[in-house]
Design an enzyme around this catalytic site. Structure first.
Site, mmCIF file in Angstrom:
data_model
loop_
_atom_site.group_PDB
_atom_site.id
_atom_site.type_symbol
_atom_site.label_atom_id
_atom_site.label_comp_id
_atom_site.label_asym_id
_atom_site.label_seq_id
_atom_site.Cartn_x
_atom_site.Cartn_y
_atom_site.Cartn_z
ATOM 1 N N ARG A 114 7.133 10.924 6.198
ATOM 2 C CA ARG A 114 5.804 10.357 6.590
ATOM 3 C C ARG A 114 5.049 9.855 5.442
ATOM 4 O O ARG A 114 4.397 8.543 5.619
ATOM 5 C CB ARG A 114 5.056 11.637 7.276
ATOM 6 C CG ARG A 114 5.360 12.056 8.624
ATOM 7 C CD ARG A 114 5.253 13.486 8.709
ATOM 8 N NE ARG A 114 6.134 14.189 7.842
ATOM 9 C CZ ARG A 114 7.470 14.286 8.524
ATOM 10 N NH1 ARG A 114 7.813 13.998 9.729
ATOM 11 N NH2 ARG A 114 8.231 14.934 7.662
ATOM 12 N N THR A 115 4.861 10.519 4.516
ATOM 13 C CA THR A 115 3.805 9.897 3.653
ATOM 14 C C THR A 115 4.195 8.822 2.799
ATOM 15 O O THR A 115 3.477 7.735 2.730
ATOM 16 C CB THR A 115 3.876 10.995 2.276
ATOM 17 O OG1 THR A 115 3.335 12.258 3.047
ATOM 18 C CG2 THR A 115 2.685 10.727 1.423
ATOM 19 N N ARG B 79 4.526 11.046 -5.875
ATOM 20 C CA ARG B 79 4.765 12.134 -5.424
ATOM 21 C C ARG B 79 5.691 12.729 -6.378
ATOM 22 O O ARG B 79 6.569 12.334 -6.751
ATOM 23 C CB ARG B 79 5.414 12.399 -4.008
ATOM 24 C CG ARG B 79 5.944 13.655 -3.464
ATOM 25 C CD ARG B 79 6.666 13.627 -2.207
ATOM 26 N NE ARG B 79 5.463 13.919 -1.187
ATOM 27 C CZ ARG B 79 5.463 14.290 0.146
ATOM 28 N NH1 ARG B 79 6.794 14.433 0.258
ATOM 29 N NH2 ARG B 79 4.366 14.187 0.983
HETATM 30 N N1 CP Z 1 3.213 15.615 5.626
HETATM 31 C C1 CP Z 1 4.401 15.157 4.686
HETATM 32 O O1 CP Z 1 3.910 15.236 3.364
HETATM 33 O O2 CP Z 1 5.391 14.816 5.294
HETATM 34 P P1 CP Z 1 6.546 14.130 4.287
HETATM 35 O O3 CP Z 1 7.054 15.293 3.306
HETATM 36 O O4 CP Z 1 7.703 13.706 5.100
HETATM 37 O O5 CP Z 1 5.978 13.148 3.447
#
Ligand code: CP
Length: 314
Positions: free
Chosen positions: A63-64, A113
């Protein structure tokens, strides 16, 4: 401070600790404009066409990562994606050397990240670019909390006094930390709920109420956000709760809860462990706004990128 005196003066988005109530409300307000753009036949604006952005992901993400990239492309930025697993990190290159080499290619913004808390702060010492934290260990995940608050505002425009329950793996979650910081600044009442073994040792310092009773919590709240059980951060899970099945029995939200407590909406930052935090039918029910959270994530990230690129009110 009156609205006309307010100025957004942030250079980075490292965490919501550094953002005032006014900063948070300002980003959320800007995001409304970008959310409206996403519904247009051509969901694009040329706002970042002179900017180059690197997405520096040392940890997995769906998502991010994708929503940051979509946000950047929909605003016309030049985007490069760095993945640690296919980079010279595998040959032993340090984080400092990596970011300084990438910066030498003339970039304006970095989305990072990393599994280690504090990496986004460290990067601000290495390069001049604006740094956006896309999740650092169990520390903060500010854009997730902003998109969560944006989604809550779609249900309850004024979050002051609203009752928000956050349920599950509190001790390993960066999402809960950023949400507690942001929601309490906006005046929401927050209860965290889960087994004692999944509460951090500093739980009394968080400034929120704690419950170990799911039914009482669901009867109380306006919105319930379930958190993923973070098996990869827990090591030996058998020390924290007996089995996933027992966790689901005590803390999983089930259809019977939707029937018993007809008012609360359900959120989850994803990825969901179906049958653990949420019964599968609950995740797919019309009480869940989980996919709205994902759509809103693109708009909120567009707003954050726009403001940190030096943009003024749209
Ligand atoms: N909510 C979230 O951070 O999802 P991801 O780890 O898929 O980015």
């Amino acid at each position: 401070m009156s609205a006309s005196e307010y100025q957004f003066n942030q250079k980075h988005l490292l965490g919501l600790t550094d953002y005032s109530k006014e900063d948070i409300l300002y980003v959320l307000d800007q995001a409304k404009y970008f959310r409206e753009i996403l519904d247009r036949p051509v969901p694009k604006v040329p706002t970042l066409r002179d900017k180059t952005i690197v997405n520096l992901f040392y940890e997995n993400s769906t998502r991010t990562r994708l929503s940051f990239e979509l946000a950047q492309k929909r605003m016309g930025a030049d985007v490069v994606n760095f993945s640690a697993s296919t980079s010279s990190t595998k040959k032993g290159e340090s984080l400092k050397d990596t970011i300084q080499n990438i910066s030498s290619m003339k970039i304006d913004m970095v989305v990072v990240r990393h599994e280690s808390p504090g990496v986004p702060h460290f990067l601000t010492k290495c390069v001049d670019a604006a740094i956006l934290n896309a999740g650092d260990g169990a520390h903060e995940h500010p854009t997730q909390a902003l998109l969560d608050m944006f989604t809550m505002q779609q249900i309850h425009p004024d979050l002051s006094g609203k009752k928000i329950a956050i349920i599950g793996d509190i001790s390993h979650s960066r999402v809960v930390r950023s949400n507690i910081i942001g929601l309490t600044k906006l005046g929401a009442k927050v209860v965290i709920c889960g087994p004692k073994t999944l509460m951090p040792v500093f739980v009394s310092d968080l400034g929120v109420s704690v419950s170990h009773n799911l039914e009482e919590t669901l009867a109380w709240c306006d919105i319930a956000m379930a958190l993923r059980i973070q098996l990869e951060r827990q090591g030996n899970t058998t020390e924290l709760f007996p089995t996933l099945r027992e966790y689901h029995e005590r803390f999983g939200i089930k259809l019977k809860h939707l029937e018993a407590y007809p008012d609360f909406k359900i959120m989850h930052p994803g990825p969901i462990n179906r049958g653990v935090e949420l019964e599968s039918e609950v995740a797919d029910s019309d009480r869940a706004v989980i996919l709205n959270q994902v759509t809103n994530g693109v708009a909120v990230r567009m707003a954050a990128l726009y403001l940190l690129s030096g943009g003024n009110r749209v």
